[in-house]
Motif scaffolding. Structure first.
Motif, mmCIF file in Angstrom:
data_model
loop_
_atom_site.group_PDB
_atom_site.id
_atom_site.type_symbol
_atom_site.label_atom_id
_atom_site.label_comp_id
_atom_site.label_asym_id
_atom_site.label_seq_id
_atom_site.Cartn_x
_atom_site.Cartn_y
_atom_site.Cartn_z
ATOM 1 N N TYR A 1 0.656 -1.151 -0.060
ATOM 2 C CA TYR A 1 -0.064 -0.428 -0.029
ATOM 3 C C TYR A 1 0.997 1.421 0.159
ATOM 4 O O TYR A 1 0.285 2.447 0.975
ATOM 5 C CB TYR A 1 -1.051 0.126 1.298
ATOM 6 C CG TYR A 1 -0.133 -0.492 2.480
ATOM 7 C CD1 TYR A 1 0.075 0.588 3.246
ATOM 8 C CD2 TYR A 1 -0.210 -1.579 2.773
ATOM 9 C CE1 TYR A 1 0.712 0.025 4.139
ATOM 10 C CE2 TYR A 1 0.622 -2.092 4.102
ATOM 11 C CZ TYR A 1 1.179 -1.029 5.083
ATOM 12 O OH TYR A 1 1.228 -1.630 5.819
ATOM 13 N N GLY A 2 2.076 1.614 -0.365
ATOM 14 C CA GLY A 2 3.129 2.407 -0.723
ATOM 15 C C GLY A 2 3.673 3.118 0.899
ATOM 16 O O GLY A 2 4.968 4.047 0.670
ATOM 17 N N GLU A 3 3.778 1.523 1.677
ATOM 18 C CA GLU A 3 4.277 2.142 2.606
ATOM 19 C C GLU A 3 5.919 1.655 2.720
ATOM 20 O O GLU A 3 6.598 0.909 1.182
ATOM 21 C CB GLU A 3 4.158 0.727 3.963
ATOM 22 C CG GLU A 3 4.957 -0.345 2.905
ATOM 23 C CD GLU A 3 3.885 -1.776 2.084
ATOM 24 O OE1 GLU A 3 3.203 -0.812 1.402
ATOM 25 O OE2 GLU A 3 3.557 -2.625 2.129
ATOM 26 N N PRO A 4 6.941 2.287 3.272
ATOM 27 C CA PRO A 4 8.006 2.688 2.995
ATOM 28 C C PRO A 4 8.941 0.875 3.235
ATOM 29 O O PRO A 4 8.260 0.269 3.694
ATOM 30 C CB PRO A 4 8.757 3.281 3.846
ATOM 31 C CG PRO A 4 7.578 4.114 4.513
ATOM 32 C CD PRO A 4 6.457 3.602 4.470
ATOM 33 N N ALA A 5 10.093 0.828 2.507
ATOM 34 C CA ALA A 5 10.647 -0.210 2.322
ATOM 35 C C ALA A 5 11.810 -0.228 2.223
ATOM 36 O O ALA A 5 12.590 0.668 1.931
ATOM 37 C CB ALA A 5 9.549 -1.287 1.499
ATOM 38 N N ALA A 6 12.358 -1.526 3.023
ATOM 39 C CA ALA A 6 14.470 -1.021 2.789
ATOM 40 C C ALA A 6 14.612 -2.441 2.846
ATOM 41 O O ALA A 6 14.397 -3.046 4.318
ATOM 42 C CB ALA A 6 14.886 -0.291 3.817
ATOM 43 N N ASP A 7 16.060 -2.939 2.390
ATOM 44 C CA ASP A 7 16.437 -4.363 2.625
ATOM 45 C C ASP A 7 15.668 -5.258 2.265
ATOM 46 O O ASP A 7 16.234 -5.764 3.567
ATOM 47 C CB ASP A 7 17.687 -4.436 3.460
ATOM 48 C CG ASP A 7 17.975 -3.306 3.879
ATOM 49 O OD1 ASP A 7 19.075 -3.029 2.865
ATOM 50 O OD2 ASP A 7 18.461 -2.651 4.853
ATOM 51 N N GLY A 8 14.180 -5.899 1.461
ATOM 52 C CA GLY A 8 13.725 -5.915 1.506
ATOM 53 C C GLY A 8 12.687 -6.359 2.885
ATOM 54 O O GLY A 8 11.582 -6.956 2.892
ATOM 55 N N TRP A 9 12.778 -5.470 3.914
ATOM 56 C CA TRP A 9 11.707 -5.271 4.750
ATOM 57 C C TRP A 9 10.278 -4.195 5.173
ATOM 58 O O TRP A 9 11.097 -2.794 4.334
ATOM 59 C CB TRP A 9 12.177 -5.134 6.220
ATOM 60 C CG TRP A 9 13.043 -5.736 6.484
ATOM 61 C CD1 TRP A 9 14.393 -6.380 6.270
ATOM 62 C CD2 TRP A 9 12.702 -7.289 8.231
ATOM 63 N NE1 TRP A 9 14.429 -7.699 7.132
ATOM 64 C CE2 TRP A 9 13.291 -8.262 7.819
ATOM 65 C CE3 TRP A 9 11.562 -7.565 8.433
ATOM 66 C CZ2 TRP A 9 13.140 -9.252 8.585
ATOM 67 C CZ3 TRP A 9 11.431 -8.016 8.913
ATOM 68 C CH2 TRP A 9 12.441 -8.896 9.686
#
Length: 212
Positions: free
Chosen positions: A26-34
């Motif tokens: 839903y467009g949430e932030p993500a980083a390194d697969g998380w």
């Protein structure tokens, strides 16, 4: 309170927040697969964030009632086993299909949670029943779906006072819902979901096994 395997606190925007490993929905932030799990957009996220003992360890089989577009249930499927997602409304169910597409363990069901007989032939016995439905009679929905839970299972319920009665004092509504719920469940813990969700009560319960 320990988090389930597959859920971690990770830094986003300078703050340690809940996160699960999976494809964003839903467009949430993500980083390194998380991907960030925002407690303000998720009652279950708020239950974990406030330290409720949900009993979740990771890998459980789940029946999720009120899946909507998949915001929360997609996080659940990131750390759980088979996850059955019941949603009544067709429009959010289309988005739910998109959330399920990359998740082989997430099974959307366009069904009414008040009528479990319509999906009883599909859903296997589950370890956890998660309920987040905006309807009057939330305790009755939990009781009707109790049949899917094993004796040691957990009900994780977010009670929405305004869905029961918009004019009444929320504490009175919560007391009434819990009284009905005790017809089939032993309530283990309750907690307000403020400041993440106003007029919501988080409930952890287990099926009664004394013949009720």
């Amino acid at each position: 309170m320990s988090l389930p395997d597959g859920v971690q606190r990770r830094p986003f925007d300078g703050e340690d927040v809940l996160a699960t490993e999976g494809q964003p929905v839903y467009g949430e932030p993500a980083a390194d697969g998380w991907r960030k799990w925002d407690a303000r957009r998720s009652k279950l996220g708020a239950m974990l964030k406030t330290g409720m003992d949900t009993g979740l360890a990771g890998g459980e089989t789940v029946l999720y009632l009120g899946a909507a577009a998949g915001t929360t249930v997609s996080h659940v499927a990131d750390f759980a086993g088979a996850t059955y997602a019941v949603e009544f409304a067709a429009r959010p169910a289309r988005d739910l299909l998109d959330a399920a597409e990359p998740r082989g363990n997430l099974f959307p069901l366009l069904k009414d949670a008040r009528k479990p007989e319509t999906y009883a032939h599909v859903v296997e016995p589950v370890d956890v029943l998660i309920q987040d439905v905006a309807t009057r009679g939330q305790a009755k929905v939990a009781l009707a779906n109790r049949q899917f839970l094993g004796d040691e299972g957990r009900l994780l319920l977010a009670v929405k006072a305004r869905s029961e009665d918009v004019a009444r004092d929320p504490d009175e509504v919560f007391d009434e819902v819990l009284e009905t719920l005790r017809d089939g469940y032993e309530v283990l813990e309750t907690r307000s979901l403020k400041p993440f969700h106003e007029d919501h009560l988080g409930v952890v319960a287990t099926p009664r096994t004394d013949g009720q």
